[in-house]
Write a protein that holds these residues in place. Sequence first.
Motif, PDB file in Angstrom:
ATOM      1  N   ALA A  50      -5.987  -1.662  22.194  1.00  0.00           N
ATOM      2  CA  ALA A  50      -5.264   0.175  21.576  1.00  0.00           C
ATOM      3  C   ALA A  50      -4.376  -0.196  21.720  1.00  0.00           C
ATOM      4  CB  ALA A  50      -5.800   1.218  22.803  1.00  0.00           C
ATOM      5  N   VAL A  51      -3.148  -0.676  22.392  1.00  0.00           N
ATOM      6  CA  VAL A  51      -2.327  -1.665  22.447  1.00  0.00           C
ATOM      7  C   VAL A  51      -1.808  -2.306  21.082  1.00  0.00           C
ATOM      8  CG1 VAL A  51      -0.159  -2.534  23.674  1.00  0.00           C
ATOM      9  CG2 VAL A  51      -1.708  -1.210  24.770  1.00  0.00           C
ATOM     10  N   ARG A  52      -2.469  -2.653  20.908  1.00  0.00           N
ATOM     11  CA  ARG A  52      -2.130  -3.504  19.111  1.00  0.00           C
ATOM     12  C   ARG A  52      -2.189  -2.854  18.588  1.00  0.00           C
ATOM     13  NH1 ARG A  52      -2.104  -9.343  20.584  1.00  0.00           N
ATOM     14  NH2 ARG A  52      -1.525  -9.574  19.146  1.00  0.00           N
ATOM     15  N   GLU A  53      -3.079  -1.970  18.155  1.00  0.00           N
ATOM     16  CA  GLU A  53      -3.110  -0.923  17.307  1.00  0.00           C
ATOM     17  C   GLU A  53      -2.041   0.493  17.127  1.00  0.00           C
ATOM     18  OE1 GLU A  53      -6.505   2.635  15.778  1.00  0.00           O
ATOM     19  OE2 GLU A  53      -7.237   0.946  17.322  1.00  0.00           O
ATOM     20  N   ALA A  88       4.849   2.254  10.293  1.00  0.00           N
ATOM     21  CA  ALA A  88       5.503   3.620   9.920  1.00  0.00           C
ATOM     22  C   ALA A  88       7.453   3.254   9.750  1.00  0.00           C
ATOM     23  CB  ALA A  88       5.836   4.842  11.058  1.00  0.00           C
ATOM     24  N   THR A  89       7.253   2.122  10.286  1.00  0.00           N
ATOM     25  CA  THR A  89       8.961   1.383  10.091  1.00  0.00           C
ATOM     26  C   THR A  89       9.558   0.292   8.875  1.00  0.00           C
ATOM     27  OG1 THR A  89       8.534  -0.171  11.917  1.00  0.00           O
ATOM     28  CG2 THR A  89       9.315   2.579  12.654  1.00  0.00           C
ATOM     29  N   GLN A  90       7.873   0.846   8.049  1.00  0.00           N
ATOM     30  CA  GLN A  90       7.718  -0.356   7.351  1.00  0.00           C
ATOM     31  C   GLN A  90       7.931  -1.838   7.647  1.00  0.00           C
ATOM     32  OE1 GLN A  90      10.386   0.782   4.056  1.00  0.00           O
ATOM     33  NE2 GLN A  90       9.424   3.066   3.988  1.00  0.00           N
ATOM     34  N   LYS A  91       7.618  -2.595   8.710  1.00  0.00           N
ATOM     35  CA  LYS A  91       6.960  -3.814   9.016  1.00  0.00           C
ATOM     36  C   LYS A  91       5.686  -4.285   8.427  1.00  0.00           C
ATOM     37  CE  LYS A  91      10.653  -3.069  12.691  1.00  0.00           C
ATOM     38  NZ  LYS A  91      10.784  -1.644  12.525  1.00  0.00           N
ATOM     39  N   TYR A  92       5.389  -4.666   7.145  1.00  0.00           N
ATOM     40  CA  TYR A  92       4.448  -4.616   7.394  1.00  0.00           C
ATOM     41  C   TYR A  92       3.843  -5.896   7.194  1.00  0.00           C
ATOM     42  CZ  TYR A  92       5.134  -0.406   4.225  1.00  0.00           C
ATOM     43  OH  TYR A  92       5.577   0.655   3.572  1.00  0.00           O
ATOM     44  N   SER A  93       5.006  -7.373   7.781  1.00  0.00           N
ATOM     45  CA  SER A  93       4.597  -8.103   8.130  1.00  0.00           C
ATOM     46  C   SER A  93       3.979  -7.947   9.594  1.00  0.00           C
ATOM     47  CB  SER A  93       5.108  -8.970   7.945  1.00  0.00           C
ATOM     48  OG  SER A  93       4.573 -10.182   8.553  1.00  0.00           O
ATOM     49  N   GLU A  94       4.753  -7.850  10.117  1.00  0.00           N
ATOM     50  CA  GLU A  94       4.155  -7.229  11.666  1.00  0.00           C
ATOM     51  C   GLU A  94       3.440  -6.312  12.163  1.00  0.00           C
ATOM     52  OE1 GLU A  94       6.972  -5.529  15.826  1.00  0.00           O
ATOM     53  OE2 GLU A  94       7.501  -6.411  13.805  1.00  0.00           O
ATOM     54  N   GLU A 129      -0.456  -7.284  14.093  1.00  0.00           N
ATOM     55  CA  GLU A 129      -0.874  -6.587  15.057  1.00  0.00           C
ATOM     56  C   GLU A 129      -2.736  -6.220  14.821  1.00  0.00           C
ATOM     57  OE1 GLU A 129       0.314  -7.014  17.790  1.00  0.00           O
ATOM     58  OE2 GLU A 129       2.021  -6.843  17.634  1.00  0.00           O
ATOM     59  N   PHE A 130      -2.641  -5.500  13.064  1.00  0.00           N
ATOM     60  CA  PHE A 130      -3.710  -4.561  13.443  1.00  0.00           C
ATOM     61  C   PHE A 130      -4.919  -5.750  13.333  1.00  0.00           C
ATOM     62  CE2 PHE A 130      -1.884  -1.650  10.506  1.00  0.00           C
ATOM     63  CZ  PHE A 130      -1.700  -0.550  11.607  1.00  0.00           C
ATOM     64  N   ARG A 131      -4.903  -7.641  12.469  1.00  0.00           N
ATOM     65  CA  ARG A 131      -5.865  -8.264  12.933  1.00  0.00           C
ATOM     66  C   ARG A 131      -6.151  -9.121  14.115  1.00  0.00           C
ATOM     67  NH1 ARG A 131      -2.900 -12.439   8.025  1.00  0.00           N
ATOM     68  NH2 ARG A 131      -3.732 -11.591   5.898  1.00  0.00           N
ATOM     69  N   GLU A 177     -12.250  -0.419  11.021  1.00  0.00           N
ATOM     70  CA  GLU A 177     -11.699   0.764  10.307  1.00  0.00           C
ATOM     71  C   GLU A 177     -10.314   0.732  10.125  1.00  0.00           C
ATOM     72  OE1 GLU A 177     -10.590   4.233  13.609  1.00  0.00           O
ATOM     73  OE2 GLU A 177     -11.508   2.697  14.699  1.00  0.00           O
ATOM     74  N   LEU A 178      -9.317  -0.633  10.690  1.00  0.00           N
ATOM     75  CA  LEU A 178      -8.784  -1.249  10.175  1.00  0.00           C
ATOM     76  C   LEU A 178      -8.356  -1.148   8.738  1.00  0.00           C
ATOM     77  CD1 LEU A 178      -7.406  -1.947  13.360  1.00  0.00           C
ATOM     78  CD2 LEU A 178      -6.511   0.674  12.463  1.00  0.00           C
ATOM     79  N   TRP A 179      -9.475  -1.538   8.248  1.00  0.00           N
ATOM     80  CA  TRP A 179      -9.634  -2.732   6.994  1.00  0.00           C
ATOM     81  C   TRP A 179      -8.203  -1.921   5.809  1.00  0.00           C
ATOM     82  CZ3 TRP A 179     -10.690  -7.361   6.652  1.00  0.00           C
ATOM     83  CH2 TRP A 179     -11.005  -7.417   5.227  1.00  0.00           C
ATOM     84  N   PRO A 180      -9.039  -0.390   6.506  1.00  0.00           N
ATOM     85  CA  PRO A 180      -7.879   0.332   4.442  1.00  0.00           C
ATOM     86  C   PRO A 180      -6.517  -0.309   4.953  1.00  0.00           C
ATOM     87  CG  PRO A 180      -9.197   1.578   5.131  1.00  0.00           C
ATOM     88  CD  PRO A 180      -9.566   0.665   6.130  1.00  0.00           C
ATOM     89  N   VAL A 181      -5.557   0.414   6.075  1.00  0.00           N
ATOM     90  CA  VAL A 181      -4.252  -0.156   6.482  1.00  0.00           C
ATOM     91  C   VAL A 181      -3.910  -1.461   5.744  1.00  0.00           C
ATOM     92  CG1 VAL A 181      -4.588   0.570   8.401  1.00  0.00           C
ATOM     93  CG2 VAL A 181      -2.558   1.637   7.629  1.00  0.00           C
ATOM     94  N   MET A 182      -4.561  -1.993   6.286  1.00  0.00           N
ATOM     95  CA  MET A 182      -5.068  -3.693   6.521  1.00  0.00           C
ATOM     96  C   MET A 182      -4.315  -4.245   4.867  1.00  0.00           C
ATOM     97  SD  MET A 182      -7.489  -5.222   9.615  1.00  0.00           S
ATOM     98  CE  MET A 182      -7.251  -6.622   8.365  1.00  0.00           C
ATOM     99  N   ALA A 183      -5.014  -3.188   4.298  1.00  0.00           N
ATOM    100  CA  ALA A 183      -5.249  -3.752   2.506  1.00  0.00           C
ATOM    101  C   ALA A 183      -3.551  -3.225   2.217  1.00  0.00           C
ATOM    102  CB  ALA A 183      -6.415  -3.039   1.969  1.00  0.00           C
ATOM    103  N   ASP A 184      -3.081  -1.784   2.910  1.00  0.00           N
ATOM    104  CA  ASP A 184      -2.410  -1.421   2.184  1.00  0.00           C
ATOM    105  C   ASP A 184      -0.571  -1.360   2.563  1.00  0.00           C
ATOM    106  OD1 ASP A 184      -0.923   1.095   0.479  1.00  0.00           O
ATOM    107  OD2 ASP A 184      -0.275   2.106   2.346  1.00  0.00           O
TER     108      ASP A 184
END
Length: 276
Positions: free
Chosen positions: A50-53, A61-67, A71-73, A83-90
């Motif tokens: 939950a902390v990693r998510e 939210a701060t556009q640090k997409y690599s980071e 965390e999502f992975r 569940e996090l697959w779509p946001v990972m794709a984004d």
Amino acid sequence: MRQELLSLPKGLAEEVSKNLVMVARLIDEEPEQAYAYSRIALRLASRVAAVREAAGFAAYATQKYSEALAEFRAAKRMTGSVELWPVMADCERGLGRPERALAMAGEPEVQKLDKAGQVEMRLVAAGARRDQGQLEAAIVTLQSPELASSSVQPWTARLRYAYADALLAAGREDEAREWFAKTLEADKDGATDASDRLAEMDGVEFVDASVDLSDLEEDEDEDDDEGEDAAEIAAAERASDVAEYYDEDDEEYEPLEQSAADSDADADVDVEDDKA
């Protein structure tokens, strides 16, 4: 999440929980602050999914997409959930890799998503098509039973809005107006700016009601000062004209109305003459 936190010592669990609450509270309005709180929670309990998510969403939210993607992975590995697959794709889109986002849209994980997740994946795929300049393909991607449905679901407004926006980008203004209107019907919480987009298309301009009244008063004072300056200039010009063209022998001459200052000055002269 509560169950995960129970695996921590009580004091640590409470501290982590406080930071996660602040992340949730601030992520929409103050994403940078939310990100700071997420980093604290991450230092305290990096082994909690939950902390990693939460850290992933704060980074997103701060556009640090690599980071965020990292965390999502990590959260996905810990939970086994897709569940996090779509946001990972984004995140892949945010990193300038729309082709990877489209590849993810075709993976078996998508079939394991619930309806909301599948709609979200469709939105991401359409966005990736637009990133590649494929507007018509983006429009086709968004055409789905969920879009055609008359029932309003949590995702309905966003789906309709994305469709309307794609239509407008493709120059199909009449259709875009229709779908922005349909978005407005479904958007009871004002999650989109469909009303503003419709007004913009119709040429309606809004006055900013947040203008500081003190600024308006200052403007009015400046206008008054300018008006007074103009009156003084005009009076000076009239006085100049009188001085230049006044003929004492002209009986038909009617002098201009004197100012109070001029009247006082004349009165002082009369008093001096009487004393003399």
